[in-house]
Design an enzyme around this catalytic site. Structure first.
Site, PDB file in Angstrom:
ATOM      1  N   ASP A  11      36.436 -21.270 -23.303  1.00 20.25           N
ATOM      2  CA  ASP A  11      36.580 -20.220 -24.314  1.00 20.25           C
ATOM      3  C   ASP A  11      38.050 -19.815 -24.352  1.00 20.25           C
ATOM      4  OD1 ASP A  11      35.785 -18.086 -26.149  1.00 20.25           O
ATOM      5  OD2 ASP A  11      36.066 -16.695 -24.483  1.00 20.25           O
ATOM      6  N   SER A  12      38.385 -18.981 -25.332  1.00 19.49           N
ATOM      7  CA  SER A  12      39.752 -18.472 -25.401  1.00 19.49           C
ATOM      8  C   SER A  12      40.044 -17.468 -24.277  1.00 19.49           C
ATOM      9  CB  SER A  12      39.959 -17.784 -26.747  1.00 19.49           C
ATOM     10  OG  SER A  12      39.025 -16.727 -26.890  1.00 19.49           O
ATOM     11  N   TYR A  43      41.770 -16.673 -30.384  1.00 19.86           N
ATOM     12  CA  TYR A  43      41.738 -17.841 -31.261  1.00 19.86           C
ATOM     13  C   TYR A  43      41.369 -17.444 -32.691  1.00 19.86           C
ATOM     14  CZ  TYR A  43      41.687 -21.325 -27.426  1.00 19.86           C
ATOM     15  OH  TYR A  43      41.988 -22.136 -26.358  1.00 19.86           O
ATOM     16  N   CYS A  74      32.715 -20.834 -27.434  1.00 22.53           N
ATOM     17  CA  CYS A  74      33.567 -20.025 -28.305  1.00 22.53           C
ATOM     18  C   CYS A  74      33.160 -20.365 -29.731  1.00 22.53           C
ATOM     19  CB  CYS A  74      35.023 -20.409 -28.056  1.00 22.53           C
ATOM     20  SG  CYS A  74      36.188 -19.688 -29.227  1.00 22.53           S
ATOM     21  N   ASN A  75      32.797 -19.354 -30.488  1.00 23.08           N
ATOM     22  CA  ASN A  75      32.368 -19.618 -31.874  1.00 23.08           C
ATOM     23  C   ASN A  75      33.516 -20.140 -32.729  1.00 23.08           C
ATOM     24  OD1 ASN A  75      29.457 -18.249 -32.551  1.00 23.08           O
ATOM     25  ND2 ASN A  75      30.438 -17.306 -30.813  1.00 23.08           N
ATOM     26  N   THR A  76      34.711 -19.568 -32.523  1.00 14.12           N
ATOM     27  CA  THR A  76      35.852 -19.974 -33.352  1.00 14.12           C
ATOM     28  C   THR A  76      36.178 -21.453 -33.112  1.00 14.12           C
ATOM     29  OG1 THR A  76      36.682 -17.730 -33.022  1.00 14.12           O
ATOM     30  CG2 THR A  76      38.183 -19.319 -34.022  1.00 14.12           C
ATOM     31  N   GLU A 153      38.640  -7.887 -23.992  1.00 11.57           N
ATOM     32  CA  GLU A 153      39.615  -8.425 -23.024  1.00 11.57           C
ATOM     33  C   GLU A 153      40.264  -7.280 -22.226  1.00 11.57           C
ATOM     34  OE1 GLU A 153      40.682 -11.773 -22.354  1.00 11.57           O
ATOM     35  OE2 GLU A 153      39.075 -12.543 -23.616  1.00 11.57           O
ATOM     36  N   CYS A 185      30.362 -14.268 -31.809  1.00 16.25           N
ATOM     37  CA  CYS A 185      31.578 -14.449 -31.024  1.00 16.25           C
ATOM     38  C   CYS A 185      31.133 -14.228 -29.586  1.00 16.25           C
ATOM     39  CB  CYS A 185      32.635 -13.413 -31.410  1.00 16.25           C
ATOM     40  SG  CYS A 185      34.054 -13.378 -30.299  1.00 16.25           S
ATOM     41  N   THR A 186      31.524 -15.120 -28.696  1.00 14.57           N
ATOM     42  CA  THR A 186      30.965 -15.030 -27.341  1.00 14.57           C
ATOM     43  C   THR A 186      31.459 -13.803 -26.573  1.00 14.57           C
ATOM     44  OG1 THR A 186      32.664 -16.602 -26.606  1.00 14.57           O
ATOM     45  CG2 THR A 186      30.494 -17.489 -27.105  1.00 14.57           C
ATOM     46  N   HIS A 187      32.454 -13.118 -27.094  1.00 15.23           N
ATOM     47  CA  HIS A 187      32.860 -11.850 -26.483  1.00 15.23           C
ATOM     48  C   HIS A 187      31.872 -10.717 -26.825  1.00 15.23           C
ATOM     49  CE1 HIS A 187      36.739 -13.843 -25.976  1.00 15.23           C
ATOM     50  NE2 HIS A 187      37.220 -12.800 -25.341  1.00 15.23           N
TER      51      HIS A 187
END
Ligand code: DGL
Length: 273
Positions: A11-12, A43, A74-76, A153, A185-187
């Site tokens: 992931d980012s 990202y 990561c979806n992006t 983050e 979004c995985t966040h």
């Protein structure tokens, strides 16, 4: 391919840990190598070409660890890079979007699905496209929530600032009568309680991580690549974590959301790959 080799997950930043957590829960016999691109997050506001370049570098790094499969957590990166990299690399690569779309299509009763994600994911229209392929009658409303990733983050998971920003983003979706909302979004699963409170109990929240782990399990079984029971336990580093920056901050965050304490995160120079 060695069936006892680890699975690569990337992931980012910390968001993909929500997917790693689900893989650990559903597939406790597997080893995982996780990479979080903490030097280059987010990202979601970067171009397709840049995200493809980053994804290729990360996959090349993960291949040095002899991974048997890769999960783009990561979806992006799934939206921009999955189609390209799955053709370029000779190992199974899966993303999170198909899984999220499928869960949402199965969950909706009124055929109105909302999707929240980064500017990249929402702008790509990928969720609408995949959901419409699964059921053309479903209406999809997307909403980019670009400030969610930096809030996560920064660890502001339960904070009045996060509540305020979430209320503004989600007010647009509240008038659309959606009964299902994809956390695209995985966040975002880390903001689940805030999003759930604002959307109300009648809206089902979909975390694509759950279905992604199911898809991964089926894929490994189909290719005879499931780790033999007990093998991973012999590895003192069953779960390994790498980042491109701020390793200590990542270790603390990962420990707070994974079932086991993360002892160490190694920083690498991803531009070398
Ligand atoms: N967690 C990622 C996603 O699922 C990326 C967030 C970001 O880096 O912008 O889209």
């Amino acid at each position: 391919m060695d069936r006892n080799a680890p699975i690569g997950v990337f992931d980012s930043g910390v968001g993909g840990l929500t997917v790693a957590r689900e893989i650990i829960r559903q597939m406790p016999d597997e080893r995982i190598i996780y990479f979080g691109d903490t030097a280059r997050v987010p990202y979601g506001s970067k171009s397709r070409d840049t995200v493809i370049r980053y994804s290729r570098q990360i996959i090349r790094f993960l291949l040095t660890k002899n991974v048997k499969a890769i999960v783009i957590a990561c979806n992006t990166a799934s939206a921009y890079a999955l189609d390209t990299v799955e053709k370029e690399f000779a190992l199974p690569v899966i993303g999170v979007i198909r899984a999220g779309a499928l869960t949402a299509v199965n969950a909706t009763h009124n055929g109105k699905i909302g999707v929240i994600g980064t500017e990249g994911t929402i702008g790509s229209g990928i969720y609408t496209e995949v959901i419409k392929q699964m059921d053309p009658r479903v209406q999809v409303t997307g909403k980019a929530c670009p400030l969610f990733v930096p809030l996560v983050e920064e660890g502001l998971l339960h904070d009045s600032v996060t509540d305020e920003i979430a209320s503004r983003y989600l007010s647009e979706l509240k008038g659309k009568f959606i009964d299902t909302l994809v956390l695209g979004c995985t966040h975002y699963p880390l903001l689940r309680s805030t999003v759930g409170r604002i959307m109300g109990g009648d809206v089902t929240l979909v975390n694509p991580a759950y279905e992604t782990a199911i898809e991964l399990k089926a894929l490994l079984a189909e290719r005879d690549l499931n780790c033999e029971a007990g093998q991973a336990e012999k590895d003192p580093e069953k779960y390994q974590f790498y980042v491109s920056d701020l390793a200590e901050k990542f270790t603390a965050f990962a420990t707070s959301i994974l079932p086991k304490q993360v002892k160490e995160t190694r920083k690498i120079d991803i531009e070398r790959y």
